[in-house]
Design a protein around this motif. Structure first.
Motif, PDB file in Angstrom:
ATOM      1  N   MET A   1     -25.935 -98.361  36.505  1.00  0.00           N
ATOM      2  CA  MET A   1     -25.086 -99.115  35.606  1.00  0.00           C
ATOM      3  C   MET A   1     -23.670 -98.545  35.671  1.00  0.00           C
ATOM      4  O   MET A   1     -23.487 -97.395  36.009  1.00  0.00           O
ATOM      5  N   THR A   2     -22.724 -99.354  35.262  1.00  0.00           N
ATOM      6  CA  THR A   2     -21.341 -98.904  35.337  1.00  0.00           C
ATOM      7  C   THR A   2     -20.965 -97.988  34.192  1.00  0.00           C
ATOM      8  O   THR A   2     -20.044 -97.214  34.297  1.00  0.00           O
ATOM      9  N   SER A   3     -21.663 -98.061  33.092  1.00  0.00           N
ATOM     10  CA  SER A   3     -21.297 -97.267  31.921  1.00  0.00           C
ATOM     11  C   SER A   3     -22.331 -96.175  31.690  1.00  0.00           C
ATOM     12  O   SER A   3     -23.525 -96.430  31.735  1.00  0.00           O
ATOM     13  N   THR A   4     -21.873 -94.964  31.428  1.00  0.00           N
ATOM     14  CA  THR A   4     -22.802 -93.880  31.146  1.00  0.00           C
ATOM     15  C   THR A   4     -23.032 -93.706  29.659  1.00  0.00           C
ATOM     16  O   THR A   4     -23.927 -92.979  29.264  1.00  0.00           O
ATOM     17  N   THR A   5     -22.261 -94.357  28.821  1.00  0.00           N
ATOM     18  CA  THR A   5     -22.402 -94.192  27.378  1.00  0.00           C
ATOM     19  C   THR A   5     -23.139 -95.340  26.727  1.00  0.00           C
ATOM     20  O   THR A   5     -23.404 -95.286  25.540  1.00  0.00           O
ATOM     21  N   SER A   6     -23.470 -96.366  27.472  1.00  0.00           N
ATOM     22  CA  SER A   6     -24.176 -97.499  26.893  1.00  0.00           C
ATOM     23  C   SER A   6     -25.205 -98.013  27.886  1.00  0.00           C
ATOM     24  O   SER A   6     -25.187 -97.674  29.057  1.00  0.00           O
ATOM     25  N   ALA A   7     -26.089 -98.822  27.380  1.00  0.00           N
ATOM     26  CA  ALA A   7     -27.084 -99.487  28.209  1.00  0.00           C
ATOM     27  C   ALA A   7     -26.887-100.984  28.020  1.00  0.00           C
ATOM     28  O   ALA A   7     -26.494-101.428  26.939  1.00  0.00           O
ATOM     29  N   PRO A   8     -27.154-101.762  29.042  1.00  0.00           N
ATOM     30  CA  PRO A   8     -27.007-103.205  28.864  1.00  0.00           C
ATOM     31  C   PRO A   8     -28.021-103.718  27.843  1.00  0.00           C
ATOM     32  O   PRO A   8     -29.061-103.100  27.613  1.00  0.00           O
ATOM     33  N   ARG A   9     -27.681-104.832  27.239  1.00  0.00           N
ATOM     34  CA  ARG A   9     -28.559-105.456  26.263  1.00  0.00           C
ATOM     35  C   ARG A   9     -28.430-106.972  26.383  1.00  0.00           C
ATOM     36  O   ARG A   9     -27.465-107.474  26.969  1.00  0.00           O
ATOM     37  N   LEU A  10     -29.374-107.665  25.812  1.00  0.00           N
ATOM     38  CA  LEU A  10     -29.332-109.122  25.764  1.00  0.00           C
ATOM     39  C   LEU A  10     -28.919-109.575  24.377  1.00  0.00           C
ATOM     40  O   LEU A  10     -29.338-108.972  23.379  1.00  0.00           O
ATOM     41  N   GLU A  11     -28.113-110.620  24.328  1.00  0.00           N
ATOM     42  CA  GLU A  11     -27.729-111.225  23.049  1.00  0.00           C
ATOM     43  C   GLU A  11     -28.039-112.713  23.095  1.00  0.00           C
ATOM     44  O   GLU A  11     -27.810-113.367  24.120  1.00  0.00           O
ATOM     45  N   LYS A  12     -28.539-113.241  21.977  1.00  0.00           N
ATOM     46  CA  LYS A  12     -28.688-114.687  21.854  1.00  0.00           C
ATOM     47  C   LYS A  12     -27.307-115.312  21.970  1.00  0.00           C
ATOM     48  O   LYS A  12     -26.302-114.709  21.579  1.00  0.00           O
ATOM     49  N   ILE A  13     -27.259-116.529  22.473  1.00  0.00           N
ATOM     50  CA  ILE A  13     -25.987-117.249  22.534  1.00  0.00           C
ATOM     51  C   ILE A  13     -25.707-117.796  21.135  1.00  0.00           C
ATOM     52  O   ILE A  13     -26.535-118.486  20.543  1.00  0.00           O
ATOM     53  N   THR A  14     -24.533-117.450  20.615  1.00  0.00           N
ATOM     54  CA  THR A  14     -24.126-117.834  19.269  1.00  0.00           C
ATOM     55  C   THR A  14     -22.710-118.412  19.333  1.00  0.00           C
ATOM     56  O   THR A  14     -22.035-118.282  20.358  1.00  0.00           O
ATOM     57  N   PRO A  15     -22.235-118.988  18.234  1.00  0.00           N
ATOM     58  CA  PRO A  15     -20.843-119.424  18.229  1.00  0.00           C
ATOM     59  C   PRO A  15     -19.880-118.271  18.523  1.00  0.00           C
ATOM     60  O   PRO A  15     -18.834-118.467  19.142  1.00  0.00           O
ATOM     61  N   GLY A  16     -20.257-117.055  18.134  1.00  0.00           N
ATOM     62  CA  GLY A  16     -19.386-115.910  18.340  1.00  0.00           C
ATOM     63  C   GLY A  16     -19.277-115.429  19.781  1.00  0.00           C
ATOM     64  O   GLY A  16     -18.292-114.794  20.145  1.00  0.00           O
ATOM     65  N   ASN A  17     -20.281-115.707  20.610  1.00  0.00           N
ATOM     66  CA  ASN A  17     -20.203-115.260  22.011  1.00  0.00           C
ATOM     67  C   ASN A  17     -20.274-116.413  23.015  1.00  0.00           C
ATOM     68  O   ASN A  17     -20.353-116.187  24.220  1.00  0.00           O
ATOM     69  N   PHE A  18     -20.220-117.643  22.502  1.00  0.00           N
ATOM     70  CA  PHE A  18     -20.297-118.821  23.367  1.00  0.00           C
ATOM     71  C   PHE A  18     -19.225-118.814  24.455  1.00  0.00           C
ATOM     72  O   PHE A  18     -19.507-119.038  25.629  1.00  0.00           O
ATOM     73  N   GLU A  19     -17.994-118.549  24.087  1.00  0.00           N
ATOM     74  CA  GLU A  19     -16.909-118.547  25.087  1.00  0.00           C
ATOM     75  C   GLU A  19     -17.096-117.440  26.105  1.00  0.00           C
ATOM     76  O   GLU A  19     -16.825-117.635  27.296  1.00  0.00           O
ATOM     77  N   ALA A  20     -17.559-116.290  25.679  1.00  0.00           N
ATOM     78  CA  ALA A  20     -17.821-115.204  26.625  1.00  0.00           C
ATOM     79  C   ALA A  20     -18.917-115.612  27.602  1.00  0.00           C
ATOM     80  O   ALA A  20     -18.811-115.362  28.810  1.00  0.00           O
ATOM     81  N   ALA A  21     -19.969-116.259  27.082  1.00  0.00           N
ATOM     82  CA  ALA A  21     -21.072-116.698  27.943  1.00  0.00           C
ATOM     83  C   ALA A  21     -20.595-117.746  28.952  1.00  0.00           C
ATOM     84  O   ALA A  21     -20.868-117.630  30.154  1.00  0.00           O
ATOM     85  N   THR A  22     -19.871-118.748  28.472  1.00  0.00           N
ATOM     86  CA  THR A  22     -19.443-119.813  29.390  1.00  0.00           C
ATOM     87  C   THR A  22     -18.332-119.358  30.321  1.00  0.00           C
ATOM     88  O   THR A  22     -18.032-120.022  31.309  1.00  0.00           O
ATOM     89  N   GLY A  23     -17.748-118.202  30.051  1.00  0.00           N
ATOM     90  CA  GLY A  23     -16.724-117.645  30.932  1.00  0.00           C
ATOM     91  C   GLY A  23     -17.285-116.838  32.096  1.00  0.00           C
ATOM     92  O   GLY A  23     -16.536-116.432  32.991  1.00  0.00           O
ATOM     93  N   ILE A  24     -18.599-116.611  32.126  1.00  0.00           N
ATOM     94  CA  ILE A  24     -19.223-115.869  33.231  1.00  0.00           C
ATOM     95  C   ILE A  24     -19.112-116.699  34.502  1.00  0.00           C
ATOM     96  O   ILE A  24     -19.515-117.862  34.544  1.00  0.00           O
ATOM     97  N   ARG A  25     -18.562-116.097  35.544  1.00  0.00           N
ATOM     98  CA  ARG A  25     -18.408-116.767  36.845  1.00  0.00           C
ATOM     99  C   ARG A  25     -18.953-115.864  37.943  1.00  0.00           C
ATOM    100  O   ARG A  25     -18.597-114.691  38.021  1.00  0.00           O
ATOM    101  N   VAL A  26     -19.815-116.442  38.788  1.00  0.00           N
ATOM    102  CA  VAL A  26     -20.299-115.712  39.960  1.00  0.00           C
ATOM    103  C   VAL A  26     -19.225-115.755  41.043  1.00  0.00           C
ATOM    104  O   VAL A  26     -18.204-116.434  40.901  1.00  0.00           O
ATOM    105  N   ARG A  27     -19.451-115.045  42.138  1.00  0.00           N
ATOM    106  CA  ARG A  27     -18.501-115.089  43.258  1.00  0.00           C
ATOM    107  C   ARG A  27     -18.413-116.515  43.798  1.00  0.00           C
ATOM    108  O   ARG A  27     -19.399-117.258  43.781  1.00  0.00           O
ATOM    109  N   PRO A  28     -17.255-116.906  44.308  1.00  0.00           N
ATOM    110  CA  PRO A  28     -17.103-118.265  44.842  1.00  0.00           C
ATOM    111  C   PRO A  28     -18.143-118.628  45.901  1.00  0.00           C
ATOM    112  O   PRO A  28     -18.613-119.761  45.938  1.00  0.00           O
TER     113      PRO A  28
END
Length: 162
Positions: A1-28
């Motif tokens: 992982m890229t961070s040594t102080t945290s671990a990845p986690r899953l979050e439900k999609i909510t109004p608060g993270n909707f834009e972050a979720a829809t902003g995820i882009r894979v490589r072209p």
């Protein structure tokens, strides 16, 4: 992982993270092989409750990817075969190669096991630029089926992910 102080986690999609979720882009060069997050969320909306399981992958406070699992989907459309697995996996272009894909697969496998499942399914676009090596490296095996022109892979959940 890229961070040594945290671990990845899953979050439900909510109004608060909707834009972050829809902003995820894979490589072209991967865009042909996976649907955008917005399409995945629309598909989740039109399926019966409980079938689709969309989640944002977050490391620290940074969105790094999106996954959508499926549970007990009617694979043949006649009620004879129910399957669960990974429906979509979008790891942000700049976040690939840091273990987030493996984390996503392990998270879905854990949830399927929790629900009593013994197998996990995934499909992928065949070809040299597809994710076949990634999935085979985690222990998935092709089963000779295709779905929508994609290769079907299955992971036996009584085994640990390689």
């Amino acid at each position: 992982m890229t961070s040594t102080t945290s671990a990845p986690r899953l979050e439900k999609i909510t109004p608060g993270n909707f834009e972050a979720a829809t902003g995820i882009r894979v490589r072209p060069d991967q865009e042909h092989a996976v649907s955008p997050v917005m399409q995945s969320l629309a598909e989740a909306y039109v399926h019966p409750a409980g079938v689709a399981w969309p989640r944002l992958i977050v490391d620290a406070d940074r969105p790094v990817g999106f996954l959508m699992a499926f549970f007990d989907i009617d694979w043949r459309g006649d009620g004879t075969v129910l399957r669960s697995g990974l429906w979509r996996l979008n790891i942000a272009a700049g976040e690939q190669g840091h273990g987030y894909g493996r984390f996503a697969v392990e998270s879905v496998a854990t949830e399927i096991r929790r629900r009593g499942g013994k197998q996990m399914y995934v499909t992928w676009h065949p070809g040299p630029d597809g994710p076949e090596g990634f999935y085979l490296g985690l222990g998935f095996r092709t089963n000779g089926e295709t779905s929508g022109g994609q290769t079907v892979g299955v992971l036996e959940l009584d085994l640990e992910i390689d």
